[in-house]
Motif scaffolding. Structure first.
Motif, mmCIF file in Angstrom:
data_model
loop_
_atom_site.group_PDB
_atom_site.id
_atom_site.type_symbol
_atom_site.label_atom_id
_atom_site.label_comp_id
_atom_site.label_asym_id
_atom_site.label_seq_id
_atom_site.Cartn_x
_atom_site.Cartn_y
_atom_site.Cartn_z
ATOM 1 N N MET A 13 0.831 -1.215 0.000
ATOM 2 C CA MET A 13 0.000 0.000 0.000
ATOM 3 C C MET A 13 0.866 1.267 0.000
ATOM 4 S SD MET A 13 -2.855 -1.314 -0.322
ATOM 5 C CE MET A 13 -3.922 0.121 -0.226
ATOM 6 N N ILE A 14 1.883 1.296 0.874
ATOM 7 C CA ILE A 14 2.735 2.500 0.888
ATOM 8 C C ILE A 14 3.632 2.496 -0.356
ATOM 9 C CG2 ILE A 14 4.474 3.839 2.148
ATOM 10 C CD1 ILE A 14 3.452 2.657 4.737
ATOM 11 N N ASP A 34 9.388 -6.375 -4.768
ATOM 12 C CA ASP A 34 8.618 -7.075 -3.732
ATOM 13 C C ASP A 34 8.892 -8.562 -3.877
ATOM 14 O OD1 ASP A 34 5.876 -5.923 -2.042
ATOM 15 O OD2 ASP A 34 6.152 -8.100 -2.146
ATOM 16 N N ILE A 81 5.337 -6.564 7.224
ATOM 17 C CA ILE A 81 3.882 -6.607 7.416
ATOM 18 C C ILE A 81 3.446 -5.381 8.226
ATOM 19 C CG2 ILE A 81 3.606 -9.118 7.249
ATOM 20 C CD1 ILE A 81 3.476 -9.051 10.415
ATOM 21 N N ILE A 119 10.671 2.776 6.487
ATOM 22 C CA ILE A 119 9.323 3.078 6.995
ATOM 23 C C ILE A 119 8.772 1.889 7.792
ATOM 24 C CG2 ILE A 119 6.979 3.826 6.373
ATOM 25 C CD1 ILE A 119 7.959 5.040 3.855
ATOM 26 N N ASN A 121 7.738 -0.821 10.332
ATOM 27 C CA ASN A 121 7.589 -0.791 11.798
ATOM 28 C C ASN A 121 8.060 -2.078 12.469
ATOM 29 O OD1 ASN A 121 6.494 1.669 12.776
ATOM 30 N ND2 ASN A 121 4.558 1.220 11.747
ATOM 31 N N HIS A 176 8.728 6.589 17.375
ATOM 32 C CA HIS A 176 7.437 6.562 16.695
ATOM 33 C C HIS A 176 6.558 5.617 17.494
ATOM 34 C CE1 HIS A 176 4.548 6.747 13.528
ATOM 35 N NE2 HIS A 176 4.657 5.472 13.215
HETATM 36 P P1 A3D Z 1 1.699 -3.785 2.863
HETATM 37 O O1 A3D Z 1 0.652 -3.196 1.972
HETATM 38 O O2 A3D Z 1 1.415 -5.102 3.484
HETATM 39 O O3 A3D Z 1 3.069 -3.868 2.040
HETATM 40 C C1 A3D Z 1 4.201 -4.504 2.514
HETATM 41 C C2 A3D Z 1 4.809 -5.242 1.359
HETATM 42 O O4 A3D Z 1 6.050 -5.810 1.783
HETATM 43 C C3 A3D Z 1 3.935 -6.393 0.820
HETATM 44 O O5 A3D Z 1 3.650 -6.182 -0.548
HETATM 45 C C4 A3D Z 1 4.832 -7.627 1.022
HETATM 46 O O6 A3D Z 1 4.714 -8.580 -0.032
HETATM 47 C C5 A3D Z 1 6.206 -6.995 1.034
HETATM 48 N N1 A3D Z 1 7.243 -7.828 1.634
HETATM 49 C C6 A3D Z 1 7.149 -8.696 2.677
HETATM 50 N N2 A3D Z 1 8.335 -9.274 2.901
HETATM 51 C C7 A3D Z 1 9.196 -8.762 1.981
HETATM 52 C C8 A3D Z 1 10.563 -8.979 1.698
HETATM 53 N N3 A3D Z 1 11.298 -9.836 2.412
HETATM 54 N N4 A3D Z 1 11.128 -8.273 0.693
HETATM 55 C C9 A3D Z 1 10.393 -7.406 -0.035
HETATM 56 N N5 A3D Z 1 9.088 -7.171 0.179
HETATM 57 C C10 A3D Z 1 8.507 -7.851 1.173
HETATM 58 O O7 A3D Z 1 2.051 -2.762 4.058
HETATM 59 P P2 A3D Z 1 2.103 -1.159 4.006
HETATM 60 O O8 A3D Z 1 2.715 -0.727 2.731
HETATM 61 O O9 A3D Z 1 0.768 -0.619 4.404
HETATM 62 O O10 A3D Z 1 3.093 -0.883 5.240
HETATM 63 C C11 A3D Z 1 4.456 -1.231 5.157
HETATM 64 C C12 A3D Z 1 5.170 -1.044 6.489
HETATM 65 O O11 A3D Z 1 5.155 0.329 6.860
HETATM 66 C C13 A3D Z 1 4.543 -1.799 7.681
HETATM 67 O O12 A3D Z 1 5.565 -2.368 8.484
HETATM 68 C C14 A3D Z 1 3.833 -0.697 8.447
HETATM 69 O O13 A3D Z 1 3.683 -1.002 9.824
HETATM 70 C C15 A3D Z 1 4.781 0.452 8.229
HETATM 71 N N6 A3D Z 1 4.225 1.790 8.464
HETATM 72 C C16 A3D Z 1 5.038 2.688 9.092
HETATM 73 C C17 A3D Z 1 4.593 3.966 9.329
HETATM 74 C C18 A3D Z 1 5.491 4.949 10.010
HETATM 75 O O14 A3D Z 1 5.115 6.078 10.221
HETATM 76 C C19 A3D Z 1 6.818 4.541 10.428
HETATM 77 C C20 A3D Z 1 3.305 4.358 8.930
HETATM 78 C C21 A3D Z 1 2.499 3.423 8.297
HETATM 79 C C22 A3D Z 1 2.973 2.124 8.060
#
Ligand code: A3D
Length: 320
Positions: A13-14, A34, A81, A119, A121, A176
């Motif tokens: 998503m991000i 990914d 995740i 980014i 967590n 954070h």
């Molecule tokens: P999501 O949409 O699940 O995307 C994460 C992606 O990572 C998925 O497409 C997975 O397939 C991929 N992935 C898993 N393992 C691996 C790997 N070994 N190598 C490469 N890709 C892999 O999650 P998201 O995009 O919503 O969030 C991503 C991260 O950001 C999470 O850990 C959240 O908790 C974090 N996050 C942090 C903040 C901060 O302000 C710090 C805010 C929001 C989310």
């Protein structure tokens, strides 16, 4: 002059939102990496087909091969995740630590000169681990959290004061999470500190306290509403601001998780503090005088980060 190359490790998503923003702003060519087969290529193709309509010339590629991130100028890491309702950021530690190991090694082998923004967590621990696994210099690896946390704070303050978000600056320190420290004395409307605005009758201390609390739990509020995943628009836009400051040598002063070596009395940890980001990466750590309350809040935050690092070291002996 060759275009910049921006590698997005994690195309969820991000990651997808980052690709959209980076392309729309023509920051450079974009690689979406990914482990999920097909998905990064699908997002890259979809976004490439937006290019003729929007008129951007960034090239986008989706991949599951680390070789494709070779030579990237900026790497933004969201692999891992996200939280589900009822989970804390710390619940993600075990899984995301293993992901940081793979990503760190991928960066080390393919783009050791990149500026890396983490980014994933729990942020303050994951950025530390990613730096360890990648072996990059500390000034080239930072964590995104403060820009987002202060944007949340700014949004709530602007709403309360009924003024433009552009005129509200906000200051957030620390880790954070629930221990972050929004500092009202350094948060302003057009230069007027919030405590003065309270004296002027613009709001009350009670309302400000409620806004501070809402900022601290701002991520959780969105997790509960979405029901499946966490915030992504504002986190992506915040990381893009950091990447732009590096690529354009803007020297923005931004709150980020940066490696401290004695500043604020902290040594060897990544914690959220104001830094200057320019072509040299983290060019300066801005160390301000804190009052007793902010100092105490900051220490709670530092203790929480230390606890997470101890958990990381227990899980992976190469980090000890
Ligand atoms: P999501 O949409 O699940 O995307 C994460 C992606 O990572 C998925 O497409 C997975 O397939 C991929 N992935 C898993 N393992 C691996 C790997 N070994 N190598 C490469 N890709 C892999 O999650 P998201 O995009 O919503 O969030 C991503 C991260 O950001 C999470 O850990 C959240 O908790 C974090 N996050 C942090 C903040 C901060 O302000 C710090 C805010 C929001 C989310």
């Amino acid at each position: 002059m060759a275009r910049n190359k921006i590698a997005l490790v994690g195309a969820g998503m991000i990651g997808g939102t980052l690709a959209h923003l980076a392309a729309m702003k023509e920051m450079g060519d974009v690689v979406l990496f990914d482990i999920a087969e097909g998905m990064p290529a699908g997002k890259a193709l979809d976004l490439s087909q937006a290019a003729p309509v929007e008129g951007f010339d960034s090239r986008l590629k989706g991949t599951t091969d680390y070789a494709d991130i070779a030579g990237a100028d900026v790497v933004i890491v969201t692999a891992g995740i996200p939280r589900k309702p009822g989970m804390s950021r710390d619940d993600l530690l075990g899984i995301n630590l293993k992901v940081m190991k793979a990503v760190g090694e991928g960066i080390k082998a393919n783009c050791p000169d990149a500026f890396v923004i983490c980014i994933t967590n729990p942020l303050d621990a994951m950025v530390w681990a990613l730096r360890e696994f990648s072996g990059l210099p500390h000034n080239k690896v930072v964590g995104m959290a403060g820009v987002l946390d202060s944007a949340r704070f700014r949004h709530f303050l602007a709403d309360e004061f009924n003024v433009s978000v552009e005129d509200v600056t906000a200051f957030v320190l620390g880790g954070h999470g629930d221990t972050m420290v929004p500092v009202l004395e350094y948060s302003t409307v057009a230069g007027i500190p919030v405590p003065d605005l309270i004296k002027m009758g613009w709001s009350t201390q009670e309302k400000m306290d409620a806004i501070v609390q809402r900022t601290r739990s701002g991520g959780g509020e969105i997790v509960a509403l979405l029901g499946n995943g966490s915030a992504y628009y504002a986190p992506a836009t915040s990381a893009i601001q950091m990447a732009e400051s590096y690529l354009k040598d803007k020297k923005r002063v931004l709150p980020c998780a940066a490696y401290l070596e004695g500043q604020y009395g902290v040594d060897g940890l990544y914690v959220g503090v104001p830094i200057v980001i320019g072509a040299g990466g983290v060019e300066r750590i801005v160390e301000i005088e804190l009052d007793e309350a902010a100092k105490a809040g900051f220490q709670v935050s530092v203790d929480a980060v230390e606890e997470l690092l101890a958990a990381c070291k227990a899980l992976d002996s190469s980090l000890a």
